[in-house]
Design an enzyme around this catalytic site. Structure first.
Site, PDB file in Angstrom:
ATOM      1  N   LYS B  97       0.883  -1.171   0.000  1.00 38.70           N
ATOM      2  CA  LYS B  97       0.000   0.000   0.000  1.00 38.70           C
ATOM      3  C   LYS B  97       0.916   1.215   0.000  1.00 38.70           C
ATOM      4  O   LYS B  97       1.627   1.471   0.980  1.00 38.70           O
ATOM      5  CB  LYS B  97      -0.909   0.005   1.237  1.00 38.70           C
ATOM      6  N   ALA B 184      -9.743   5.677   3.958  1.00 39.49           N
ATOM      7  CA  ALA B 184      -9.614   6.847   4.834  1.00 39.49           C
ATOM      8  C   ALA B 184     -10.927   7.609   5.003  1.00 39.49           C
ATOM      9  O   ALA B 184     -11.641   7.885   4.042  1.00 39.49           O
ATOM     10  CB  ALA B 184      -8.542   7.800   4.347  1.00 39.49           C
ATOM     11  N   ASN B 206     -10.066   1.519   9.310  1.00 36.78           N
ATOM     12  CA  ASN B 206      -9.221   1.250  10.471  1.00 36.78           C
ATOM     13  C   ASN B 206      -9.749   1.945  11.718  1.00 36.78           C
ATOM     14  O   ASN B 206     -10.310   1.320  12.610  1.00 36.78           O
ATOM     15  CB  ASN B 206      -7.775   1.667  10.174  1.00 36.78           C
TER      16      ASN B 206
END
Lengths: 65, 258
Positions: B97, B184, B206
């Site tokens: 990534k 994100a 996350n």
């Protein structure tokens, strides 16, 4: 032997990268090593001899996003 | 729900996850297991010589999760290439990534350095998953140099602001010939469901999981939301319209009584 490890002077017994890792008592899994800004593949750790000018960086995997 | 393929690898789950910010390794594992995520990100850092860190690799691999190292911390293409090479050796994967964010306040990805690094890494045989701003032109350029997917942001990392970049994400999804993974800012399962409904191929979450009071339960919530959103997308959502359209036939039998 005295080297610079992660920007700190470090002394260990032996002269290869494997000797260095043994002295650190760290798991070899999930880590990587660079000498003078170049990655040293783990297959070469046994044969890679260090000298007093060696700038060694060891990296470990940690949690991240 | 159809499978997702990236670089020939089949994913049954369209929920990718990060491993950062959890209160403990146990909480992380419980959350990721509940999420049924098959791709989890990790970072590299200079080894802490004084302390032993948690061994998180083994439990993740035991669950069959594919590890995706990131290049977080890199501020230039050169640093990112070195980070990717280190990660390849550390985790024995040529997937990466790619993230380059020189500014610690907003963590905005540097598109110029990312494109340069992507080109260099693809030449070295990496499967590159670039984290970028929701920039349709840049995403096309990344696809052209050989990125196997693109990962545009919904909003700043860790902000939980959802799909603030939605109009641009929709252009990226429409134009892209490689999978689009929205990364994100996804703060709630509804954000993840919306991402899937507008046609994203996957999402990466996350913070929303890691900071939940019950991370395992939140893992389940996101799993269900991603599945629901994807199934809805594959089923074909109805168009939005301003005027009402009756769902029952408009008969005039009451009119007949007066």
């Amino acid at each position: 032997m005295n080297i610079m490890l992660n920007d700190v002077p470090f002394e260990f017994f032996g002269n290869t990268l494997t000797d260095l890792l043994d002295s650190l008592e760290k798991e070899a899994k999930g880590i990587a090593i660079a000498i003078n800004q170049k990655v040293v593949p783990r297959s070469l750790w046994d044969r890679t001899e260090l000298d007093e000018q060696s700038q060694v960086f060891i990296f470990e995997s940690i949690a991240g996003g | 729900m159809s499978s997702l393929f990236i670089a020939g690898h089949e994913f049954h789950s369209r929920l990718f996850t990060g491993t950062g910010k959890y209160a403990s390794a146990d909480a992380m594992l419980a959350s990721l297991v509940a999420s049924e995520s098959e791709l989890v990100t990790l970072s590299l850092r200079r080894m802490d010589l004084k302390h032993q860190s948690d061994n998180i690799l083994q439990p993740l691999q035991k669950q069959g999760m594919k590890l995706l190292p990131n290049t977080s911390g890199a501020r230039t293409a050169k640093e990112a290439v070195l980070a990717a090479e280190l990660a390849r050796d550390a985790l024995e994967t040529h997937w990466v990534k790619l993230e380059i964010h020189p500014d610690p306040r907003y963590l905005m990805p540097d598109g110029v350095e990312t494109l340069l690094a992507a080109e260099a890494l693809i030449k070295k045989g990496f499967v590159v998953m670039p984290y970028v701003h929701a920039d349709p032109v840049l995403c096309k350029r990344l696809e052209e140099v050989g990125c196997q997917c693109v990962m545009p942001l919904g909003s700043p990392i860790g902000s939980n602001m959802g799909l603030a970049s939605r109009p641009f994400l929709e252009i990226i999804i429409e134009q892209s010939a490689v999978p689009v993974i929205i990364d994100a800012g996804i703060g709630a399962p509804s954000d993840a469901a919306l991402a899937m409904e507008i046609g994203a191929d996957a999402v990466l979450v996350n913070t929303a999981l890691a900071v939940a009071k019950q991370p395992a339960q939140m893992g389940e919530a996101f799993r269900l939301a991603v599945q629901a959103g994807r199934i809805a997308y594959e089923s074909g959502l109805g168009e939005k319209r301003v005027q009402a359209q009756a769902t029952s036939p408009l008969t005039d039998f009451l009119g007949g009584l007066s």
